[in-house]
Scaffold this motif. Structure first.
Motif, PDB file in Angstrom:
ATOM      1  N   VAL A   1       0.851  -1.194   0.000  1.00  0.00           N
ATOM      2  CA  VAL A   1       0.000   0.000   0.000  1.00  0.00           C
ATOM      3  C   VAL A   1       0.885   1.241   0.000  1.00  0.00           C
ATOM      4  CG1 VAL A   1      -1.798   1.275   1.214  1.00  0.00           C
ATOM      5  CG2 VAL A   1      -1.762  -1.238   1.318  1.00  0.00           C
ATOM      6  N   ALA A   2       0.631   2.136  -0.937  1.00  0.00           N
ATOM      7  CA  ALA A   2       1.328   3.423  -0.932  1.00  0.00           C
ATOM      8  C   ALA A   2       0.669   4.296   0.118  1.00  0.00           C
ATOM      9  CB  ALA A   2       1.244   4.074  -2.308  1.00  0.00           C
ATOM     10  N   ALA A   3       1.412   4.645   1.174  1.00  0.00           N
ATOM     11  CA  ALA A   3       0.825   5.335   2.320  1.00  0.00           C
ATOM     12  C   ALA A   3       0.662   6.828   2.102  1.00  0.00           C
ATOM     13  CB  ALA A   3       1.677   5.083   3.560  1.00  0.00           C
TER      14      ALA A   3
ATOM     15  N   ARG B   1       5.202   8.003  -8.391  1.00  0.00           N
ATOM     16  CA  ARG B   1       4.064   7.121  -8.675  1.00  0.00           C
ATOM     17  C   ARG B   1       4.420   6.124  -9.772  1.00  0.00           C
ATOM     18  NH1 ARG B   1      -0.773   8.942  -6.469  1.00  0.00           N
ATOM     19  NH2 ARG B   1      -0.641  11.029  -5.535  1.00  0.00           N
ATOM     20  N   ARG B   2       5.118   6.609 -10.789  1.00  0.00           N
ATOM     21  CA  ARG B   2       5.512   5.731 -11.889  1.00  0.00           C
ATOM     22  C   ARG B   2       6.503   4.662 -11.403  1.00  0.00           C
ATOM     23  NH1 ARG B   2       7.519   9.338 -14.900  1.00  0.00           N
ATOM     24  NH2 ARG B   2       5.561   9.873 -15.926  1.00  0.00           N
ATOM     25  N   ALA B   3       7.450   5.067 -10.564  1.00  0.00           N
ATOM     26  CA  ALA B   3       8.432   4.117 -10.037  1.00  0.00           C
ATOM     27  C   ALA B   3       7.755   3.055  -9.172  1.00  0.00           C
ATOM     28  CB  ALA B   3       9.505   4.856  -9.245  1.00  0.00           C
ATOM     29  N   PHE B   4       6.760   3.486  -8.368  1.00  0.00           N
ATOM     30  CA  PHE B   4       6.024   2.543  -7.526  1.00  0.00           C
ATOM     31  C   PHE B   4       5.288   1.518  -8.387  1.00  0.00           C
ATOM     32  CE2 PHE B   4       1.845   1.664  -5.392  1.00  0.00           C
ATOM     33  CZ  PHE B   4       2.335   0.813  -4.409  1.00  0.00           C
ATOM     34  N   ARG B   5       4.612   2.000  -9.424  1.00  0.00           N
ATOM     35  CA  ARG B   5       3.886   1.093 -10.316  1.00  0.00           C
ATOM     36  C   ARG B   5       4.842   0.112 -11.002  1.00  0.00           C
ATOM     37  NH1 ARG B   5      -0.819   0.396 -13.181  1.00  0.00           N
ATOM     38  NH2 ARG B   5      -1.820   2.015 -11.952  1.00  0.00           N
ATOM     39  N   GLU B   6       5.958   0.620 -11.503  1.00  0.00           N
ATOM     40  CA  GLU B   6       6.929  -0.245 -12.179  1.00  0.00           C
ATOM     41  C   GLU B   6       7.467  -1.311 -11.231  1.00  0.00           C
ATOM     42  OE1 GLU B   6       9.896   2.315 -13.791  1.00  0.00           O
ATOM     43  OE2 GLU B   6       8.652   2.982 -15.488  1.00  0.00           O
ATOM     44  N   SER B   7       7.693  -0.920  -9.973  1.00  0.00           N
ATOM     45  CA  SER B   7       8.188  -1.876  -8.993  1.00  0.00           C
ATOM     46  C   SER B   7       7.157  -2.965  -8.711  1.00  0.00           C
ATOM     47  CB  SER B   7       8.546  -1.156  -7.692  1.00  0.00           C
ATOM     48  OG  SER B   7       8.942  -2.069  -6.695  1.00  0.00           O
TER      49      SER B   7
ATOM     50  N   ARG C   1      -6.951  -1.688  -6.333  1.00  0.00           N
ATOM     51  CA  ARG C   1      -7.498  -0.360  -6.495  1.00  0.00           C
ATOM     52  C   ARG C   1      -6.314   0.597  -6.402  1.00  0.00           C
ATOM     53  NH1 ARG C   1     -11.445   0.481  -1.472  1.00  0.00           N
ATOM     54  NH2 ARG C   1     -11.562   2.550  -2.414  1.00  0.00           N
ATOM     55  N   PRO C   2      -6.500   1.881  -6.734  1.00  0.00           N
ATOM     56  CA  PRO C   2      -5.335   2.778  -6.741  1.00  0.00           C
ATOM     57  C   PRO C   2      -4.500   2.686  -5.461  1.00  0.00           C
ATOM     58  CG  PRO C   2      -7.210   3.890  -7.698  1.00  0.00           C
ATOM     59  CD  PRO C   2      -7.717   2.562  -7.194  1.00  0.00           C
ATOM     60  N   ASP C   3      -3.210   2.424  -5.655  1.00  0.00           N
ATOM     61  CA  ASP C   3      -2.206   2.387  -4.585  1.00  0.00           C
ATOM     62  C   ASP C   3      -2.300   1.169  -3.679  1.00  0.00           C
ATOM     63  OD1 ASP C   3      -1.042   4.699  -5.509  1.00  0.00           O
ATOM     64  OD2 ASP C   3      -2.142   6.007  -4.136  1.00  0.00           O
ATOM     65  N   ILE C   4      -3.115   0.167  -4.041  1.00  0.00           N
ATOM     66  CA  ILE C   4      -3.168  -1.083  -3.288  1.00  0.00           C
ATOM     67  C   ILE C   4      -2.892  -2.232  -4.249  1.00  0.00           C
ATOM     68  CG2 ILE C   4      -4.576  -2.636  -1.887  1.00  0.00           C
ATOM     69  CD1 ILE C   4      -6.189  -0.258  -0.975  1.00  0.00           C
ATOM     70  N   TRP C   5      -1.774  -2.912  -4.024  1.00  0.00           N
ATOM     71  CA  TRP C   5      -1.336  -3.985  -4.906  1.00  0.00           C
ATOM     72  C   TRP C   5      -1.168  -5.266  -4.089  1.00  0.00           C
ATOM     73  CZ3 TRP C   5       0.344  -3.180 -10.205  1.00  0.00           C
ATOM     74  CH2 TRP C   5       0.154  -1.867 -10.639  1.00  0.00           C
ATOM     75  N   MET C   6      -1.387  -6.421  -4.732  1.00  0.00           N
ATOM     76  CA  MET C   6      -1.307  -7.672  -3.995  1.00  0.00           C
ATOM     77  C   MET C   6      -1.056  -8.853  -4.923  1.00  0.00           C
ATOM     78  SD  MET C   6      -5.357  -7.787  -2.974  1.00  0.00           S
ATOM     79  CE  MET C   6      -5.126  -9.101  -1.801  1.00  0.00           C
TER      80      MET C   6
ATOM     81  N   ASN D   1       3.705 -16.761  -3.182  1.00  0.00           N
ATOM     82  CA  ASN D   1       4.530 -17.884  -3.665  1.00  0.00           C
ATOM     83  C   ASN D   1       5.755 -17.376  -4.418  1.00  0.00           C
ATOM     84  OD1 ASN D   1       2.839 -16.975  -5.826  1.00  0.00           O
ATOM     85  ND2 ASN D   1       3.330 -18.841  -6.962  1.00  0.00           N
ATOM     86  N   THR D   2       5.932 -16.047  -4.483  1.00  0.00           N
ATOM     87  CA  THR D   2       7.123 -15.438  -5.069  1.00  0.00           C
ATOM     88  C   THR D   2       7.662 -14.407  -4.074  1.00  0.00           C
ATOM     89  OG1 THR D   2       5.908 -13.651  -6.165  1.00  0.00           O
ATOM     90  CG2 THR D   2       6.193 -15.698  -7.411  1.00  0.00           C
ATOM     91  N   ALA D   3       8.863 -13.925  -4.338  1.00  0.00           N
ATOM     92  CA  ALA D   3       9.450 -12.926  -3.446  1.00  0.00           C
ATOM     93  C   ALA D   3       8.639 -11.638  -3.499  1.00  0.00           C
ATOM     94  CB  ALA D   3      10.896 -12.660  -3.844  1.00  0.00           C
ATOM     95  N   GLY D   4       8.562 -10.945  -2.378  1.00  0.00           N
ATOM     96  CA  GLY D   4       7.854  -9.675  -2.335  1.00  0.00           C
ATOM     97  C   GLY D   4       8.643  -8.570  -3.011  1.00  0.00           C
ATOM     98  N   PRO D   5       8.003  -7.441  -3.259  1.00  0.00           N
ATOM     99  CA  PRO D   5       8.680  -6.321  -3.913  1.00  0.00           C
ATOM    100  C   PRO D   5       9.607  -5.593  -2.948  1.00  0.00           C
ATOM    101  CG  PRO D   5       6.478  -5.665  -3.271  1.00  0.00           C
ATOM    102  CD  PRO D   5       6.606  -7.131  -2.933  1.00  0.00           C
ATOM    103  N   PRO D   6      10.592  -4.862  -3.464  1.00  0.00           N
ATOM    104  CA  PRO D   6      11.393  -4.001  -2.584  1.00  0.00           C
ATOM    105  C   PRO D   6      10.499  -2.918  -1.988  1.00  0.00           C
ATOM    106  CG  PRO D   6      11.815  -3.503  -4.896  1.00  0.00           C
ATOM    107  CD  PRO D   6      10.978  -4.735  -4.878  1.00  0.00           C
ATOM    108  N   ARG D   7      10.813  -2.456  -0.792  1.00  0.00           N
ATOM    109  CA  ARG D   7       9.946  -1.468  -0.144  1.00  0.00           C
ATOM    110  C   ARG D   7      10.540  -0.067  -0.261  1.00  0.00           C
ATOM    111  NH1 ARG D   7       8.614   1.599   4.042  1.00  0.00           N
ATOM    112  NH2 ARG D   7      10.659   1.415   5.023  1.00  0.00           N
TER     113      ARG D   7
END
Length: 262
Positions: free
Chosen positions: A108-110, A119-125, A135-140, A144-150
């Motif tokens: 979640v983008a806080a 915003r573009r970098a967050f989406r690409e990540s 929904r906007p700014d909530i990704w999941m 079963n795979t590695a999580g994204p960098p924070r």
């Protein structure tokens, strides 16, 4: 089904756009380990696509200026974000080895006060880590795979998910029917293009290159769902194996081509 190699019109029918000089250079380097090639080899490869040498050299210079490439002694190497993209691309070619335990990853983008670049970098990540936007700014995604960098101001958690209908959730997150159709088209294209590799037809290398690049792009974003959540027919799994076999021989053809241009 015909086994004749893909021709220009066949590739266009797949929705694969003609490659620009930049796309040819990036695709070649992204598929090379380490990602470094002589400039003359990249120019010669671009010529197979009908791209003039001057145009290819201009593109190389611009990519260096933009920080996408670095150059040393006539060789060009990937730089910056493109090195991460290669890691993501390589990850798409390997099926997850972690047995799914039912957990999900949620990011979640806080902060609402983010620049367009942030915003573009967050989406690409998120896309690069195969999360999908609920929904906007909530990704999941399933864990079963590695999580994204924070990044800063992003909350990431992993654990059990309370959900009324997990199949409905998966369908909301990913266009499974479209992904399955795309995987089938690419699998058929790789099968057809095999004969061009087997016969060493250099004049058909651009078609092999474009089909392989399209498969790589697909596998880079394919969600790699655990078997419990994937549709009964999920061609992406077979596509990954077909691409691995195809790429092994195609990289050999490319190495021979590059060796002849040095």
């Amino acid at each position: 089904m015909t086994t004749a190699p893909m021709r220009h019109d066949d590739v266009a029918a797949l929705g694969i756009e003609p490659l620009s000089a930049r796309s040819v250079v990036l695709s070649a380097l992204l598929g090379t380990h380490p990602p470094t090639l002589p400039g003359r080899s990249l120019v010669a490869l671009a010529e197979l696509f009908g791209i003039r040498p001057g145009t290819a050299r201009t593109s190389l210079s611009r990519m260096v200026t933009n920080g996408e490439l670095i150059t040393n002694d006539g060789h060009y190497s990937l730089a910056g974000r493109l090195l991460e993209r290669q890691r993501e691309q390589d990850g798409g070619q390997t099926a997850p080895t972690v047995e799914w335990n039912g957990d999900w990853i949620v990011a979640v983008a806080a902060s609402d006060r983010r620049s367009m670049a942030e915003r573009r970098a967050f989406r690409e990540s998120m896309v690069g880590s195969r999360l999908a936007e609920l929904r906007p700014d909530i990704w999941m995604r399933p864990a079963n795979t590695a999580g994204p960098p924070r990044p800063a101001d992003v909350l990431i958690t992993s654990g059990p998910l309370a959900c009324d209908d997990v199949d409905d959730l998966v369908a909301r997150l990913w266009p499974l029917t479209e992904l399955e159709a795309a995987a089938q088209r690419l699998h058929d294209a790789l099968t057809r293009q095999r004969s061009a590799l087997d016969h060493g037809e250099i004049e058909l290398m651009p078609q092999s290159f474009m089909v392989a690049a399209a498969a790589v792009r697909f596998l880079r974003i394919e969600p790699q769902l655990p078997s419990a959540l994937a549709p009964p027919t999920w061609t992406a799994t077979a596509l990954r194996s077909a691409y691995d076999e195809f790429n092994h021989d195609f990289q050999g053809q490319l190495r021979d081509f590059f060796a002849a241009t040095r």
